[in-house]
Structures are given as structure tokens and as C-alpha cells.
Design a protein around this motif. Structure first.
Motif, mmCIF file in Angstrom:
data_model
loop_
_atom_site.group_PDB
_atom_site.id
_atom_site.type_symbol
_atom_site.label_atom_id
_atom_site.label_comp_id
_atom_site.label_asym_id
_atom_site.label_seq_id
_atom_site.Cartn_x
_atom_site.Cartn_y
_atom_site.Cartn_z
ATOM 1 N N HIS B 179 0.826 -1.206 0.000
ATOM 2 C CA HIS B 179 0.000 0.000 0.000
ATOM 3 C C HIS B 179 0.858 1.253 0.000
ATOM 4 O O HIS B 179 0.619 2.197 -0.753
ATOM 5 N N ALA B 183 1.333 4.087 -2.945
ATOM 6 C CA ALA B 183 0.913 5.463 -2.653
ATOM 7 C C ALA B 183 2.029 6.476 -2.894
ATOM 8 O O ALA B 183 1.771 7.576 -3.385
ATOM 9 N N ARG B 195 -0.578 12.014 0.183
ATOM 10 C CA ARG B 195 -0.821 10.685 -0.382
ATOM 11 C C ARG B 195 -1.059 9.606 0.674
ATOM 12 O O ARG B 195 -1.670 8.585 0.381
ATOM 13 N N ALA B 197 -2.323 10.204 3.808
ATOM 14 C CA ALA B 197 -3.279 10.620 4.838
ATOM 15 C C ALA B 197 -4.399 9.598 5.036
ATOM 16 O O ALA B 197 -4.797 9.294 6.162
ATOM 17 N N GLU B 198 -4.858 9.056 3.929
ATOM 18 C CA GLU B 198 -6.018 8.160 4.000
ATOM 19 C C GLU B 198 -5.635 6.703 4.243
ATOM 20 O O GLU B 198 -6.497 5.841 4.372
ATOM 21 N N LEU B 199 -4.367 6.453 4.261
ATOM 22 C CA LEU B 199 -3.908 5.057 4.280
ATOM 23 C C LEU B 199 -4.464 4.219 5.440
ATOM 24 O O LEU B 199 -4.970 3.109 5.206
ATOM 25 N N SER B 201 -7.145 4.225 7.030
ATOM 26 C CA SER B 201 -8.564 3.897 6.947
ATOM 27 C C SER B 201 -8.834 2.713 6.016
ATOM 28 O O SER B 201 -9.915 2.121 6.052
ATOM 29 N N SER B 202 -7.862 2.370 5.177
ATOM 30 C CA SER B 202 -8.101 1.219 4.306
ATOM 31 C C SER B 202 -7.706 -0.090 4.992
ATOM 32 O O SER B 202 -7.751 -1.152 4.370
ATOM 33 N N ARG B 208 -5.143 -0.578 12.611
ATOM 34 C CA ARG B 208 -4.924 0.832 12.270
ATOM 35 C C ARG B 208 -3.869 1.522 13.125
ATOM 36 O O ARG B 208 -3.077 2.303 12.595
#
Lengths: 339, 339
Positions: B179, B183, B195, B197-199, B201-202, B208
DNA sequence: CTTGGCAGTCGGAGCGGCTGAGTGCCAATC
DNA sequence: GATTGGCACTCAGCCGCTCCGACTGCCAAG
């Protein structure tokens, strides 16, 4: 006959000369130290000390300065340990704790040592032969190029770019990576060559050349090179010691910085806590005859990973320097062990 | 009125003064240079030059020395390019080509520059914001500890140790690695925060926190720190410049080495090949009023990655220094591009 | 505009005398 | 026997002196 007093006189001479850098006479001595005797008596003692070669007079009507032999006696028997101030301890701790990686630890250490001692500080990177492999990573960068990252248990990280003769794929990389790590993880560097010797033969004929390149690169990183890395700091302190001194010592330091000279200057890495002081002519190099070296091993448990130390004029503050060198060595050892 | 000749006189004065470090008089000038006029004429010219502030006389019965303004004119209009000797070119090439990694390139470069110019050399590590991510590697070391290795396209490699709150397994590592790389690979460092920031949450809720630690560590490496690394070499050359000079410049260099001072000394990294010479009082720092700085950007294509340069007394050999700085900058740029 | 001549300035080298810190020795004292 | 005060002697470094020479600026002639 108070042999003790003569030693006290020698100690006083060394201390005063280190402080003032000027020949010290009998009157000045009794003024500055509580010797409890008259200058005349001190003169008699000084005559004996000179006779025995511990001090010398630069010219007739001047005071005395310690000889190398005098410093030697001082260091061996007279120097009382000078504990570091609380502030100094705190400085060491906070300065070194902030380090983010090995390079940073090394750089900070050598700089710190130079600052504490106001002299030229040296540090040798942790020896590879004594450390063990923690992990080998292969990172493909293109179809014929990869980066090898070798991580030692001391925190030392070596990187090597390598190009293969033929293209490779992702699967090849993971296979080699797996084989490589199972072969060398946890092994001492010195044992690595034996462990990887057979590696290429466990791959199909076609990919052996590429494996061979990888293995060769690994060996290159693992084998102790004669040019062990050395960091050096505080050369600017040389200006304080005067031009003459600089002229004689500078070439040596430059050679050192060039990594051309093997580190017999710092001595063989023995056990930590074994501190060595080499005074003036005791040095093997002619041009260091006005120079003393204080060195000590650091890191490791029983035997040290490498050496660090300080180079300065023979008329240095030995107790202070020794205390600093020892303290820094201990601290770096602790940090590397934690890292 | 041959205005040209007056400039020739100024050039001659600068050259002689740089060579001898002694005020130069009219007679010596006509002896050493083919000016084709008599000393008397030169004296007239010198009077005008002094009037205009290009040269000054330390005292009545001495020759003249260039002022900062004089050096400025010399550098801007009079300095002829002094090509490096073939030997020097070869030395640069062979010395830098041997470098094994970025640290080595930096160290060798700064040392080389100090040697070529006989002055104090500085180099700034390639700026991170301007470079791009080539790869991020995660190496598990224990069940709660991993090493992150960040490889930039400049060859700069950052390592960070990190500890996770809970144990992780091999699969988790490969997932995050994949991932992460998809990214950020190829992204400029400056763009990385957005790039990733959202990692987290996946990933499933449970893992997490660990992902967050990894991302945080990555950001830490990527964000430009105020303490950009700087290397410094040749401080021992200060001894040549005399104690007074050293006293004023040393504190600045020490501050620099401590990374406390931002690099407005070298100036903002602009485009490579834009060489800047700052002479004496032109420097913003009071204590550098007897000092000149020759700096240039290096690396990168259109805009430089970082700066390198030399610090020395105002009476330096500008043509030689400029040639060396420029040559070294070009060479390092090429090496980094190849690397 | 250039040049040779000339008077004037002044830093720095060279010299010599003085000073004071330091020594070694000796005779007196503890 | 160790310690001390006294005394004659030495000598590096400082101070002040003079002298030298490298400069300059100015001026009058080419």
C-alpha cells in the motif's frame, strides 16, 4: 625523606603547566599549592625530579616543564579522577539520546567529544567482523538493478547498488531474499562468506549469474575493508595549540581522514573500559612526538566494537580528558546496545 | 584616458595582494606586470582608484590593498576564468567516482573541495522536499519492531527504527509495504503527506494503530527538518589564515556544524551553475566581515537540490576558488544523476 | 597624459641595555 | 639529615632607540 612530597611537586608542576602553558618555578608553586614547605625545598625536589628525568628546564633561567616521562608518571599514579559535572553528564545524555540513526550517533559522539575536551576527537565505526547480520533486504529498482540493504545488529546499515547481467522478476527477488536471510540472519559477519558460498548452486543454471552478483555484493559489504570508516571532529581546535603543533599533527590527521592509515593510532579494539593513554614519543609516528592520544574501546560486551578517542598536545588536561572519553564511551555503548 | 589601464591596475593589485598578502606599491606593480607605463603613472591611477573606494592604504608609507568594493569589481568584471589543470580534473573524477553511497559522496566532495581550495568547505545534503521517493522498505526485526528504509532518487537513504503497540505478522508487513509503495513511489517528498493521509482507513480497525505508527514515522522522515544536514571540512586550513581571522570565523562555523544556523550563509538553493560570491561586509553576519563565501547549487536539473561552497578570507584566490567550486558542483551533480 | 625627480612619512627591522623570574649552592638552623 | 634563607649568577623577553627603505604625493618638464 618524603618521597610523597616530590610526587606532589611533580603533580603540581604538571597541573600548573597544563593550566598556564608556561614553565613553572619554585616560588609560583608554593604560592599556588599548599605544599607546606619553602621554595628552597621545592627547588631541591625539583633538582631530583630533573635528575630522574621527570621534568626539564627549557633554559637556565626558566622554570621547569614536565617531560613525557613526567606525564606518564602523572597519568599512571597521580591523576585523580575528575568527575564530570552534572551539567556535562546531562549534556552528554541529551545530546546523544536525540540521535536518530547510527550515522547520527557517530557524528554526534565525535562532535561531543571534541567539545567536551576542546581537542580533536576521533571515532571509528563499529567493526563489522565483530557484529552480526540482523537482516538483508533486496529492493528492486528496475529490471536489472536493485539496492541491497544490510542491517547489522549494531544498527549499522550498509547500502549497495547492484546491476545484474540479465533482467529479473519480482519472484526471483523474493526467492533470493528468503534464501539469503535464512543463510545469514543472526550470523557474525566473519561467518557470512562460508554460509553463502553454496547459495548460487541451489538456483537454476539460468539465474545463477545474477545470484552470484548479489552474493558478491554482499561479501563486499561484509568483508572488513582496510579503510574502516573514521569520523573526525574539532580540527579547528588545533588553532588553539599554535601553528607549530598544527604543522606537525595536521598531516597525520589528514591521512587519517583519508582513511589511508590503519588505526594503530587508536590502538586495537580491546575491551571497553580499558583506556589507553599514549604520550608524546611513545607514539609510533615521529610527527606525533608532541602529541598524546587518549583512546578507549566502546560498545560490545566483553570485547569492544571499535575505538574512540582524542588527540591533543602532550600538555593536555589528562584527568578531564580521560573522564570525558570514558563517559562518552560508556554512553555510546549503552545507546548502541539499546538501539 | 585609458580607463582600461586603471582596471588593469586594480586587477594587478588584487592578484598581487592575494599572492603575497602584503600591501602592493606602484614600483612592485610595474615590475611584476607588463603595464607599459612608469610607476608614476600607476601612482596616479592608484590615487583615482583610492578616491573611488576600490583600494585603500593601511597607512601612509605602505602600498595599497583592495577594499571589498575592489574585490567585488574584480570578481564581477576582471577575473578571468582559471581552468583547472588536467591533474586536478582527474583527481576530482577519480576521487568522487570511488564513492560507494550518498554519505560517501558527500564526505568525499566536501573534503575534496577543502583540499582543492585550501579553505573551509561546506556541503548541504540534498534537500528532501525537492527529491522523490524511489522506494519504501519495511523490515520486520521482531514481533513489535521494524526498520523503515526510505530511498530517495538522489540516493539518500533514511532509516528509522519503529515500535508498534501490538504484535504484527509477516502478512501485515507485506500489505502495508505494498500500500505504502503504491501510494508514494515516485512522488515528490513534499507530496507524500497528502498521499498517505487516508492510508490507515483502508485497513481493518484492529491494525490501524500500527499503520498509523508506520505512517507517522514515514512523515517524520519526509518532512523537511530545520536541521538540514551539513558537512564541513578543512577547518584546519583556518590556521593558515591567522589567529585573528580564526577567532572571528570559528564561532560561526561551530554554529554551522551544530546545525543551529539555517543556511542563509550558502544562500538559497537556486539553479545549479548560478554561482554566488559574497564578499566581506556583504555578508549578513557581522563576524564574517573579513570573510568571503563562494557558493553554488548542485544536483537536480532546473533547480538545485542543495548548496555547496567554500568560506575563506576576503583575500582569496577568487578565480581558482570559483573554478574549483564550479567543477566540483558539476561533478557531484553528474554522480547523483547517475547514482 | 606621461614621466622623472624630490621631499616627506612611517612601519618594521635591528640593536643594546635593563629587568625580573628563576636557578644552584652554601651555611645556618631545626 | 632535612629544611631554610641568603646570595650570586644566568638569561629570555621587553623597552626604547635609531636607522633603513618602501611608499606616497606633488611638481615641473617632456
Amino acid at each position: 625523606m618524603t618521597d610523597d612530597r616530590r610526587l606532589a611537586v611533580l603533580r603540581a608542576i604538571v597541573e600548573d603547566f597544563v593550566a598556564t602553558r608556561e614553565p613553572v618555578g619554585s616560588k609560583a608553586l608554593v604560592d599556588r599549592h599548599q605544599l607546606g614547605v619553602s621554595p628552597a625545598t621545592v627547588r631541591n625536589d625539583m633538582a631530583v625530579l630533573e635528575e630522574e628525568g621527570y621534568i626539564a628546564a627549557p633554559h637556565t633561567s626558566a622554570g621547569r616543564i614536565p617531560t613525557d616521562k613526567g606525564y606518564r608518571l602523572f597519568v599512571d599514579r597521580l591523576a585523580s579522577v575528575k568527575p564530570l559535572s552534572a551539567a556535562e553528564r546531562r549534556a552528554i545524555a541529551s545530546f546523544l539520546d536525540d540521535a536518530v540513526d547510527l550515522d547520527d550517533v557517530m557524528q554526534r559522539t565525535v562532535r561531543l567529544l571534541a567539545q567536551l575536551t576542546h581537542q580533536v576527537a576521533l571515532i571509528q565505526y563499529p567493526s563489522l567482523t565483530r557484529s552480526a547480520v540482523r537482516h538483508v533486504e533486496l529492493v528492486p529498482l528496475s529490471s536489472t538493478r536493485m539496492l541491497m540493504v544490510l542491517i547489522a545488529d549494531t544498527g549499522r546499515v550498509e547500502q549497495r547498488m547492484l546491476d545484474t547481467a540479465t533482467a529479473f522478476d519480482e519472484q526471483f527477488v523474493s526467492e533470493v531474499r528468503a534464501h539469503l536471510n535464512s543463510a545469514v540472519d543472526g550470523q557474525r559477519f566473519a561467518d557470512v562468506p562460508a554460509r553463502v558460498a553454496e547459495l548460487p548452486s541451489s538456483f537454476p543454471e539460468s539465474s545463477r549469474p545474477n545470484v552470484a552478483v548479489i552474493v558478491a555484493t554482499l561479501l563486499e559489504s561484509v568483508i572488513e575493508r582496510p579503510d574502516e570508516r573514521i569520523l573526525l571532529s574539532g580540527t579547528a581546535n588545533l588553532t588553539k595549540f599554535g601553528a607549530d603543533f598544527t604543522r606537525s599533527v595536521l598531516p597525520v590527521l589528514e591521512a587519517l581522514e583519508e582513511h589511508v592509515v590503519l588505526l594503530n593510532l587508536l590502538g586495537q579494539a580491546t575491551s571497553p573500559d580499558t583506556l589507553t593513554v599514549t604520550i608524546g614519543h611513545e607514539n609510533s609516528l615521529e610527527s606525533l612526538s608532541a602529541t598524546s592520544v587518549v583512546s578507549i574501546g566502546y560498545g560490545g560486551g566483553g570485547d569492544a566494537l571499535a575505538q574512540l578517542g582524542v588527540v591533543g598536545p602532550t600538555h593536555m588536561d589528562y584527568p578531564g580528558t580521560i573522564a570525558s572519553v570514558r563517559a562518552v564511551s560508556r554512553y555510546v555503548g549503552r545507546i548502541l546496545a539499546d538501539g
